[in-house]
Scaffold this active site. Structure first.
Site, PDB file in Angstrom:
ATOM      1  N   SER A 208       0.774  -1.145   0.162  1.00 26.25           N
ATOM      2  CA  SER A 208       0.033   0.206  -0.183  1.00 26.25           C
ATOM      3  C   SER A 208       0.843   1.255  -0.027  1.00 26.25           C
ATOM      4  O   SER A 208       1.680   1.335  -0.819  1.00 26.25           O
ATOM      5  CB  SER A 208      -0.979   0.106   1.136  1.00 26.25           C
ATOM      6  OG  SER A 208      -2.158   0.876   0.818  1.00 26.25           O
ATOM      7  N   GLU A 332      -9.570  -5.213  -4.046  1.00 28.58           N
ATOM      8  CA  GLU A 332      -8.862  -4.405  -3.226  1.00 28.58           C
ATOM      9  C   GLU A 332      -9.815  -3.505  -2.508  1.00 28.58           C
ATOM     10  O   GLU A 332      -9.804  -3.189  -1.046  1.00 28.58           O
ATOM     11  CB  GLU A 332      -8.104  -3.578  -4.144  1.00 28.58           C
ATOM     12  CG  GLU A 332      -6.629  -3.962  -4.801  1.00 28.58           C
ATOM     13  CD  GLU A 332      -5.729  -4.178  -3.649  1.00 28.58           C
ATOM     14  OE1 GLU A 332      -5.716  -3.757  -2.421  1.00 28.58           O
ATOM     15  OE2 GLU A 332      -4.579  -4.714  -4.001  1.00 28.58           O
ATOM     16  N   HIS A 428      -7.904  -5.720   0.117  1.00 27.51           N
ATOM     17  CA  HIS A 428      -6.876  -4.829   0.418  1.00 27.51           C
ATOM     18  C   HIS A 428      -5.877  -5.284   2.009  1.00 27.51           C
ATOM     19  O   HIS A 428      -6.621  -5.423   2.702  1.00 27.51           O
ATOM     20  CB  HIS A 428      -6.882  -3.147   0.500  1.00 27.51           C
ATOM     21  CG  HIS A 428      -5.999  -2.494   0.716  1.00 27.51           C
ATOM     22  ND1 HIS A 428      -5.188  -2.141  -0.232  1.00 27.51           N
ATOM     23  CD2 HIS A 428      -5.421  -1.647   1.840  1.00 27.51           C
ATOM     24  CE1 HIS A 428      -4.132  -1.174   0.065  1.00 27.51           C
ATOM     25  NE2 HIS A 428      -4.199  -0.952   1.230  1.00 27.51           N
TER      26      HIS A 428
END
Length: 520
Positions: A208, A332, A428
């Site tokens: 990320s 995600e 995610h």
């Protein structure tokens, strides 16, 4: 156990401690170093762990908002058994203590080594995520035990986030968080051989915001030569222009009743400044007409394409190619829609706005609707946000690196989380505990189950071993990505290597550059 390990760094002696080598024994995940580098670690000594080592001076006082400065040397032996203090945190889900610490020794790192007396072990330097506004190296998700037991020297770092690291300020360098990361990599270059690592075999890795940091480092002359390989899990597409960054700084200063300069904001307590970033983030929808995509992203303090520290967006400014392992998860954006309580409940107007802001102009919104006939508003919104914010930037980084002469390896995590009957999907951050093998961490237990299912353990072993292989040899165990075959490893209950699975997104975005967020 023998005496606690002591290592002489370039600044002084540090004393760590021995900790058990059997990482994640509960799930049968213990790995040992012979497979990675051909020598059997010393089982009697376990892993040597050093925490909270200063790689730069505390960035406060005259050094507030300045580029990092090398630490001063010290006399005697400094204890290195506790993580350094958490950098001031912003956002709805900050990491750190319930009560902020007044300790400002934020720029520290941790080293976990299977053998400080060894020579030439591969090194992995981990840069945490957290939206460029939160996160800390001491999160149990990043437990290095399993990776170090497999033969890697694992380094994890704290760096300035939020306003301290990324707000554009008159009288201060831009992207100070990236400068911190470079300072940490320089410390690794100077010192890692003293912990058994090879300074010529450094892999920088992140997820990320950490992956965005890795992508940025690939463009920076100052980072050249500090690492050989790169791992980027879920690269975010969040950068902004100086013009937009200046307006964000002005908005932050208005909240605090002060001027938008380094001198003025240096008078604000760091944790109060961090709280103001949180307040500004909550008010972002009010700025939608002017700040566009940034306002809809939920994060105010993103890296700035300033032309100096960050010369350009990574997809266009990437320098020489490297050995790169990149990838993303299948679903995600699902994490954010579920945690916000909006999954399945987004309106047609919200979907229309997301498509207008994030789909490539001018035909992207229509292309998404045509590609996903019958999709609900929530499905459309999650698809375009997953693509624009994470999946397409990750794919484009792999493509740009290959075009620059590097070797790229691509993966997609398709294994869904077990929590809440699978509603999170392959969301995610789900790849982080799988890669570290930290399946016993609180976050992993929450999402992946306690105990995790056998397929979770298998995927974790595959991804972790891919990291070890890649950091050691440059090859994670599947074919390299090229623009024709597009071979991608899909990690699932039955993993497979196939053509890149997100062809709809690839087709819709073809020919459209990824651009920095700008004013409307």
């Amino acid at each position: 156990m023998p005496e606690q390990p002591v290592v002489r760094t370039t600044e002084g002696l540090v004393r760590g401690r021995w900790e058990p080598r059997h990482g994640q024994e509960r799930y049968g995940q213990a790995q040992h170093g012979r497979e990675a580098h051909g020598r059997e670690p010393q089982e009697s000594e376990g892993l040597a762990v050093f925490r909270g080592i200063r790689y730069a001076r505390p960035p406060v006082g005259e050094l507030r908002f300045a580029a990092p400065v090398e630490p001063e040397p010290w006399e005697g032996v400094r204890e290195a058994t506790a993580f350094g203090p958490v950098v001031p945190q912003s956002g709805p889900m900050p990491t750190g203590p319930a009560e902020p610490s007044e300790d400002t020794d934020w720029l520290t790192l941790n080293v976990c080594t299977p053998d400080p007396g060894a020579a030439g072990l591969p090194v992995l330097v981990w840069i945490h995520g957290g939206g460029f506004m939160a996160g800390a190296s001491g999160d149990p998700l990043y437990d290095p035990t399993a990776l170090a037991s497999a033969g890697l020297v694992v380094v994890s770092i704290n760096y300035r986030v939020g306003a301290e690291g990324f707000v554009l300020l008159e009288g201060a360098p831009a992207n100070r968080g990236f400068l911190d990361q470079i300072a940490a990599l320089r410390w690794v270059r100077r010192n890692i051989a003293r912990f058994g690592g090879d300074p010529a075999q450094v892999t920088v890795a992140g997820q990320s915001a950490g992956a965005g940091s890795v992508a940025a480092l690939l463009t920076m002359d100052a980072a050249r030569g500090l690492f050989r390989r790169a791992v980027a899990h879920t690269v975010p597409g969040t950068h902004c222009t100086p013009a937009l960054a200046a307006e964000v700084t002005a908005g932050l200063a208005r909240l605090l009743g002060t001027a938008p300069t380094a001198t003025a904001l240096a008078e604000v307590h760091p944790w109060r400044l961090a709280a103001a970033v949180t307040e500004l983030g909550a008010a972002l929808p009010e700025h939608l007409a002017r700040w566009g995509r940034l306002a809809h992203s939920g994060i105010a303090t993103v890296p700035v394409v300033d032309g100096e520290v960050l010369p350009g967006s990574p997809w266009s400014a990437l320098g020489d190619g490297v050995e790169l392992l990149a990838g993303h998860t299948r679903d995600e954006f699902r994490l954010f829609s579920v945690l916000s309580g909006r999954h399945g409940g987004f309106t047609e107007e919200e979907a229309r706005l997301a498509l207008e802001l994030f789909a490539p102009a001018p035909d992207g919104p229509d292309a998404y609707r045509a590609a996903l006939p019958g999709a609900t508003p929530s499905e459309l919104l999650e698809a375009v946000c997953s693509d624009a914010l994470f999946r397409v930037p990750s794919l484009r980084l792999a493509e740009a690196n290959a075009a620059a002469g590097g070797t790229s390896y691509l993966f997609e995590l398709a294994l869904p989380a077990a929590a809440l009957d699978g509603v999170f999907g392959a969301c995610h951050s789900l790849d982080v505990p799988l890669a570290f093998g930290s399946l016993d961490s609180p976050t992993a237990r929450r999402f992946l189950g306690d105990p995790p299912a056998p397929e979770v353990v298998r995927v974790s072993a595959e991804l972790r071993q891919a990291w070890v292989r890649f950091a050691t040899t440059g090859d994670p165990g599947w074919p390299a990505f090229d623009p024709d075959e597009q071979l991608t490893r899909v990690l699932d209950a039955r993993s497979r290597t196939v053509r890149y699975p997100e062809q709809t997104a690839r087709r819709i975005w073809a020919g459209h550059p990824l651009t920095a967020y700008d004013l409307h």
